[in-house]
Write a protein that holds these residues in place. Structure first.
Motif, mmCIF file in Angstrom:
data_model
loop_
_atom_site.group_PDB
_atom_site.id
_atom_site.type_symbol
_atom_site.label_atom_id
_atom_site.label_comp_id
_atom_site.label_asym_id
_atom_site.label_seq_id
_atom_site.Cartn_x
_atom_site.Cartn_y
_atom_site.Cartn_z
ATOM 1 N N GLY A 103 1.553 -44.718 26.261
ATOM 2 C CA GLY A 103 0.421 -44.530 25.364
ATOM 3 C C GLY A 103 0.862 -44.154 23.965
ATOM 4 O O GLY A 103 0.356 -44.685 22.971
ATOM 5 N N ALA A 104 1.814 -43.235 23.887
ATOM 6 C CA ALA A 104 2.290 -42.799 22.572
ATOM 7 C C ALA A 104 2.847 -43.983 21.788
ATOM 8 O O ALA A 104 2.575 -44.124 20.590
ATOM 9 N N PHE A 136 -6.158 -36.079 21.347
ATOM 10 C CA PHE A 136 -4.795 -36.157 21.873
ATOM 11 C C PHE A 136 -4.306 -37.591 21.752
ATOM 12 O O PHE A 136 -4.950 -38.511 22.252
ATOM 13 N N ASP A 222 -8.315 -45.262 20.474
ATOM 14 C CA ASP A 222 -7.263 -44.877 21.419
ATOM 15 C C ASP A 222 -7.875 -44.918 22.817
ATOM 16 O O ASP A 222 -8.594 -44.015 23.229
ATOM 17 N N GLN A 225 -6.459 -43.475 27.764
ATOM 18 C CA GLN A 225 -7.034 -42.907 28.997
ATOM 19 C C GLN A 225 -8.361 -43.571 29.375
ATOM 20 O O GLN A 225 -8.659 -43.765 30.547
ATOM 21 N N LYS A 251 -1.936 -45.882 30.238
ATOM 22 C CA LYS A 251 -2.226 -45.268 31.541
ATOM 23 C C LYS A 251 -2.570 -46.251 32.675
ATOM 24 O O LYS A 251 -1.669 -46.685 33.370
HETATM 25 C C1 LIG Z 1 -2.139 -39.814 27.773
HETATM 26 C C2 LIG Z 1 -2.608 -40.147 26.420
HETATM 27 C C3 LIG Z 1 -1.732 -40.534 25.392
HETATM 28 C C4 LIG Z 1 -0.227 -40.511 25.573
HETATM 29 O O1 LIG Z 1 0.208 -41.421 26.525
HETATM 30 P P1 LIG Z 1 1.729 -41.349 27.083
HETATM 31 O O2 LIG Z 1 1.819 -42.531 27.994
HETATM 32 O O3 LIG Z 1 1.876 -40.049 27.774
HETATM 33 O O4 LIG Z 1 2.612 -41.474 25.897
HETATM 34 C C5 LIG Z 1 -2.259 -40.930 24.191
HETATM 35 N N1 LIG Z 1 -3.592 -40.928 23.980
HETATM 36 C C6 LIG Z 1 -4.462 -40.563 24.925
HETATM 37 C C7 LIG Z 1 -5.929 -40.612 24.641
HETATM 38 C C8 LIG Z 1 -4.015 -40.142 26.174
HETATM 39 O O5 LIG Z 1 -4.886 -39.747 27.110
#
Ligand SMILES: *Cc1c(COP(=O)(O)O)cnc(C)c1O
Length: 389
Positions: A103-104, A136, A222, A225, A251
């Motif tokens: 995700g990052a 986040f 974003d 999730q 995710k």
């Molecule tokens: C989990 C999450 C991230 C980060 O994802 P990673 O795979 O841990 O890098 C970024 N944005 C949101 C909204 C998330 O829930």
């Protein structure tokens, strides 16, 4: 103490506060620890195993690819990568996909794309990205900067420059920052996940879309999730009737394998050019083959089940003893309990249900295809857990 816990505690970096539980195997929404104790999985590894543990169809797709090619790098074409990009664009209405591994990293690509778009379309100084307080967006230095929660920033300064934070569900707060800064994009989660499962309001999201049009900046959703069926639509922005310019997701996308994607719309599909971005592992054929299976199964029927199971959970728990309030969307649910959430979580675990937390809430992210009888059993245990003596 289990031998595995001892070894892990000695040799794995101290960044995680793990539960004293060694998980061994599972099937669907049921998972077993090393002693054979059974749990109903309402956490899915933080919204990752979208169709549960070792799902037959997904497993067949992954193992078939594993037996052919596990990796080739992005110097060559592969079928799973191309087909997945096509399917994601068809399902999202976006134009192009860049594949990452998390995700990052999907967000890093989104931010790079927005900055370059700002540079080319508004001027070099239009590099600021507005994000929301309590958001986040990840753990890299740049996505930490994007994350609107100061406690994550402590001890890691200086972070990447060019992020300012608006209040969620307060359009005036966004407008003010747009006036005060040279902005290329606003980045948001339609439902703040780690922040406590808090959905944005229709009014705010709609207003944001209108402001983006008027002030000529990009919208980055974003969907790391919230994406891939989690909220009852393919992507959460679809619940709000808007269309972002960039969508990041991860995710649940790979069904349990590491895969992220940054999807680019009409305004941004050609922003990144040869050499502007890349990833050695990104678009890995095994991960993409798994994702192709997952994404192709997120159809109208599955989404309607996500919605009806969500309604069931909300109906059962919103009036339950010891429950203060419920928030969320689809199968992304936050429960504010009267008891301290840790107590509720521990009771659930002892009684065979694995849940998550987000801030002071119990958080549920069950598999999108969790069987109704399994869900009913788990909800019964949560009810007992929430009840005050
Ligand atoms: C989990 C999450 C991230 C980060 O994802 P990673 O795979 O841990 O890098 C970024 N944005 C949101 C909204 C998330 O829930």
């Amino acid at each position: 103490m289990s031998e595995i816990v001892k070894i892990d505690n000695e040799y794995v970096a101290n960044t995680y506060a793990r539960f004293p539980l060694v998980l061994k195997e599972g099937k669907g929404s049921v998972i077993y620890d090393e002693n054979g104790k059974e749990y109903i999985d309402l956490g899915t590894g933080i919204g990752v195993t979208a169709f549960g543990i070792a799902d037959d169809e997904w497993q067949a797709a992954v193992t078939a690819q594993l037996g052919k090619l596990q990796h080739v790098s992005n110097l060559y074409y592969t079928e799973p990568c191309a087909e997945l990009a096509k399917l994601l664009c068809e399902k999202s209405g976006m134009k192009k996909a860049f594949f990452a591994n998390s995700g990052a990293e999907a967000n890093e690509c989104a931010i790079k794309t927005a900055r370059k778009w700002g540079c080319e379309n508004k001027g070099e100084e239009y590099s600021t990205v507005i994000t929301l307080i309590n958001s986040f967006h990840g753990r890299t230095i740049t996505t930490l900067a994007a994350t609107g929660q100061e406690h994550y920033h402590e001890d890691f300064m200086p972070l990447t420059e060019g992020f300012v934070y608006a209040e969620a569900n307060n359009l005036e707060s966004v407008k003010k920052l747009v006036q005060e800064n040279k902005v290329c994009a606003v980045m948001f989660e339609c439902v703040q996940g780690e922040g406590g499962v808090i959905p944005l309001t229709q009014e705010f999201v709609q207003g944001l879309a209108e402001l983006a049009e008027k002030e000529n900046f990009l919208l980055i959703a974003d969907e790391v999730q919230t994406g891939n069926g989690r909220t009852g639509e393919m992507y959460a922005y679809m619940n709000f009737g808007i269309k972002p310019d960039i969508v990041s997701t991860a995710k649940g996308l790979g069904g349990g394998l590491p895969l992220g994607a940054c999807l680019m719309g009409e305004k941004t599909e050609n922003t990144l050019k040869f050499g502007d971005h890349g990833s050695t592992f990104g678009g890995n054929p095994v991960c993409c083959a798994g994702a192709l299976n997952i994404v192709s199964r997120i159809d109208a029927e599955l989404l309607s089940h996500v919605k009806s199971k969500s309604e069931y959970i909300v109906k059962e728990l919103s009036t339950a003893d010891g429950v203060e309030s419920i928030s969320g969307m689809g199968l992304m649910i936050g429960i504010k309990t009267k008891k301290p959430v840790k107590e509720v979580l521990d009771y659930c675990m002892e009684n065979g249900v694995l849940c998550l937390t987000a801030k002071d809430k119990l958080r549920l992210l069950p598999a999108l295809n969790i069987p109704m009888d399994v869900l009913e059993k788990a909800v019964g245990i949560i009810k007992t857990a929430c009840k005050e003596d």
